[in-house]
Motif scaffolding. Structure first.
Motif, PDB file in Angstrom:
ATOM      1  N   GLU A   1     -41.284 103.108 -29.953  1.00 39.90           N
ATOM      2  CA  GLU A   1     -40.794 104.261 -30.735  1.00 39.90           C
ATOM      3  C   GLU A   1     -39.411 103.681 -31.455  1.00 39.90           C
ATOM      4  O   GLU A   1     -39.201 103.730 -32.541  1.00 39.90           O
TER       5      GLU A   1
ATOM      6  N   TYR B   1     -42.512 100.784 -22.283  1.00 43.86           N
ATOM      7  CA  TYR B   1     -43.354 100.341 -23.426  1.00 43.86           C
ATOM      8  C   TYR B   1     -43.393 101.231 -24.865  1.00 43.86           C
ATOM      9  O   TYR B   1     -43.235 101.069 -25.732  1.00 43.86           O
ATOM     10  N   ASP B   2     -43.457 102.468 -24.196  1.00 39.30           N
ATOM     11  CA  ASP B   2     -43.663 103.839 -25.161  1.00 39.30           C
ATOM     12  C   ASP B   2     -42.301 103.695 -25.981  1.00 39.30           C
ATOM     13  O   ASP B   2     -42.322 103.912 -27.191  1.00 39.30           O
ATOM     14  N   ALA B   3     -41.257 103.965 -25.174  1.00 39.72           N
ATOM     15  CA  ALA B   3     -40.039 103.890 -25.653  1.00 39.72           C
ATOM     16  C   ALA B   3     -39.620 102.835 -26.664  1.00 39.72           C
ATOM     17  O   ALA B   3     -39.119 103.177 -27.460  1.00 39.72           O
TER      18      ALA B   3
ATOM     19  N   ASP C   1     -49.732 100.429 -31.872  1.00 38.88           N
ATOM     20  CA  ASP C   1     -48.669  99.882 -30.776  1.00 38.88           C
ATOM     21  C   ASP C   1     -48.028  98.590 -31.636  1.00 38.88           C
ATOM     22  O   ASP C   1     -48.655  97.654 -32.432  1.00 38.88           O
TER      23      ASP C   1
ATOM     24  N   ASN D   1     -47.173  94.358 -24.991  1.00 40.14           N
ATOM     25  CA  ASN D   1     -46.786  94.319 -23.684  1.00 40.14           C
ATOM     26  C   ASN D   1     -46.588  93.049 -22.770  1.00 40.14           C
ATOM     27  O   ASN D   1     -45.611  92.896 -21.963  1.00 40.14           O
TER      28      ASN D   1
ATOM     29  N   ALA E   1     -43.922 101.527 -16.716  1.00 40.06           N
ATOM     30  CA  ALA E   1     -45.039 101.700 -17.777  1.00 40.06           C
ATOM     31  C   ALA E   1     -44.568 102.459 -19.032  1.00 40.06           C
ATOM     32  O   ALA E   1     -44.796 102.269 -19.824  1.00 40.06           O
ATOM     33  N   ASP E   2     -43.534 103.560 -18.713  1.00 37.53           N
ATOM     34  CA  ASP E   2     -43.061 104.361 -20.217  1.00 37.53           C
ATOM     35  C   ASP E   2     -42.021 103.643 -20.949  1.00 37.53           C
ATOM     36  O   ASP E   2     -41.773 103.890 -21.903  1.00 37.53           O
TER      37      ASP E   2
END
Length: 55
Positions: free
Chosen positions: A29, A24-26, A3, A7, A21-22
């Motif tokens: 990336e 953070y992943d985007a 990571d 967050n 929530a998604d």
């Protein structure tokens, strides 16, 4: 994959907005892509050190 973002830091920066929530992943990336591009640019300029101008 590690990571790259924290967050709680993102939440602090977006204090007036809820964060999905998604997101953070985007964001992670996108940051990973920026880092990879900066690394390639440093190498293309015969440097091992990644510098701000590589962004």
């Amino acid at each position: 994959m590690t990571d790259l973002i924290v967050n709680s830091g993102v939440q602090d920066a977006l204090e007036d907005h809820p964060v999905a929530a998604d997101f953070y992943d985007a964001l992670d990336e996108e940051v990973a892509e920026l880092i990879e591009e900066a690394s390639r640019r440093a190498e293309a300029n015969d440097r091992k050190t990644v510098m701000p101008q590589d962004l």
